[in-house]
Write a protein that holds these residues in place. Structure first.
Motif, PDB file in Angstrom:
ATOM      1  N   PRO A   1      42.797 -19.075   4.327  1.00  0.00           N
ATOM      2  CA  PRO A   1      43.269 -18.181   5.406  1.00  0.00           C
ATOM      3  C   PRO A   1      44.469 -18.803   6.127  1.00  0.00           C
ATOM      4  O   PRO A   1      44.504 -20.004   6.401  1.00  0.00           O
ATOM      5  CB  PRO A   1      42.059 -18.067   6.330  1.00  0.00           C
ATOM      6  CG  PRO A   1      41.217 -19.263   6.034  1.00  0.00           C
ATOM      7  CD  PRO A   1      41.476 -19.621   4.602  1.00  0.00           C
ATOM      8  N   ALA A   2      45.457 -17.971   6.396  1.00  0.00           N
ATOM      9  CA  ALA A   2      46.670 -18.433   7.082  1.00  0.00           C
ATOM     10  C   ALA A   2      46.402 -18.509   8.580  1.00  0.00           C
ATOM     11  O   ALA A   2      45.688 -17.677   9.157  1.00  0.00           O
ATOM     12  CB  ALA A   2      47.817 -17.473   6.812  1.00  0.00           C
ATOM     13  N   ALA A   3      46.981 -19.516   9.198  1.00  0.00           N
ATOM     14  CA  ALA A   3      46.829 -19.673  10.642  1.00  0.00           C
ATOM     15  C   ALA A   3      47.588 -18.554  11.353  1.00  0.00           C
ATOM     16  O   ALA A   3      48.594 -18.043  10.859  1.00  0.00           O
ATOM     17  CB  ALA A   3      47.352 -21.025  11.079  1.00  0.00           C
ATOM     18  N   LYS A   4      47.128 -18.179  12.520  1.00  0.00           N
ATOM     19  CA  LYS A   4      47.766 -17.077  13.249  1.00  0.00           C
ATOM     20  C   LYS A   4      49.174 -17.440  13.714  1.00  0.00           C
ATOM     21  O   LYS A   4      50.043 -16.593  13.797  1.00  0.00           O
ATOM     22  CB  LYS A   4      46.903 -16.685  14.451  1.00  0.00           C
ATOM     23  CG  LYS A   4      45.610 -16.032  14.039  1.00  0.00           C
ATOM     24  CD  LYS A   4      44.821 -15.617  15.255  1.00  0.00           C
ATOM     25  CE  LYS A   4      43.506 -14.974  14.836  1.00  0.00           C
ATOM     26  NZ  LYS A   4      42.692 -14.600  15.979  1.00  0.00           N
ATOM     27  N   ASP A   5      49.404 -18.686  14.042  1.00  0.00           N
ATOM     28  CA  ASP A   5      50.712 -19.103  14.538  1.00  0.00           C
ATOM     29  C   ASP A   5      51.462 -19.926  13.483  1.00  0.00           C
ATOM     30  O   ASP A   5      52.201 -20.839  13.819  1.00  0.00           O
ATOM     31  CB  ASP A   5      50.566 -19.876  15.841  1.00  0.00           C
ATOM     32  CG  ASP A   5      49.702 -21.120  15.677  1.00  0.00           C
ATOM     33  OD1 ASP A   5      49.041 -21.251  14.632  1.00  0.00           O
ATOM     34  OD2 ASP A   5      49.705 -21.951  16.596  1.00  0.00           O
ATOM     35  N   ALA A   6      51.296 -19.613  12.214  1.00  0.00           N
ATOM     36  CA  ALA A   6      51.933 -20.367  11.134  1.00  0.00           C
ATOM     37  C   ALA A   6      53.450 -20.200  11.154  1.00  0.00           C
ATOM     38  O   ALA A   6      54.183 -21.122  10.827  1.00  0.00           O
ATOM     39  CB  ALA A   6      51.373 -19.931   9.790  1.00  0.00           C
TER      40      ALA A   6
ATOM     41  N   ALA B   1      55.310 -19.640  13.821  1.00  0.00           N
ATOM     42  CA  ALA B   1      55.841 -19.821  15.173  1.00  0.00           C
ATOM     43  C   ALA B   1      57.027 -20.781  15.195  1.00  0.00           C
ATOM     44  O   ALA B   1      57.966 -20.587  15.955  1.00  0.00           O
ATOM     45  CB  ALA B   1      54.747 -20.328  16.101  1.00  0.00           C
TER      46      ALA B   1
END
Length: 125
Positions: free
Chosen positions: A47-52, A54
């Protein structure tokens, strides 16, 4: 006895007619394809991080709105100054440059070239 022979002959013909050959293709399994499909089905992406994104993406800021052009305060004075100005001709320096070459690139020389007769073809025997 003849009826028994006829009856047995009819049964034999039916048996021959009703007998069918069952032919089915031998199913060959593709081991590589089976392994590939099994691995694809078992794959679970991380799963990709939400703030990848940023750090690599800037926040959008719209440009400032342009100001409308201002009309000149004294339009009549500017128009009269424009009318009084002496017009400048951009073709004047070009005309002086071609006059010094005396017809090398002039329109008259080009027209004279076009009006010349074509040379007669020489017949080779």
């Amino acid at each position: 006895m003849s009826s028994i022979l006829k009856h047995s002959a009819t049964i034999a013909r039916k048996a021959v007619v009703q007998r069918a050959f069952a032919s089915s293709a031998v199913s060959r399994k593709d081991i590589v394809q089976d392994l590939y499909l099994r691995e694809i089905k078992a794959y679970k992406p991380a799963p990709a991080a939400k703030d990848a994104a940023a750090g690599s993406v800037k926040k959008f800021t719209p440009p400032p709105r342009p100001s409308p052009p201002a009309l000149p305060s004294d339009l009549a004075a500017e128009l009269s100054a424009y009318d009084a100005a002496e017009p400048t001709s951009a073709s004047a320096p070009v005309a002086q440059a071609t006059a010094t070459e005396e017809g090398v690139n002039s329109a008259d020389a080009f027209l004279a070239f076009l009006e010349q007769d074509l040379p007669k073809p020489v017949a080779h025997h």
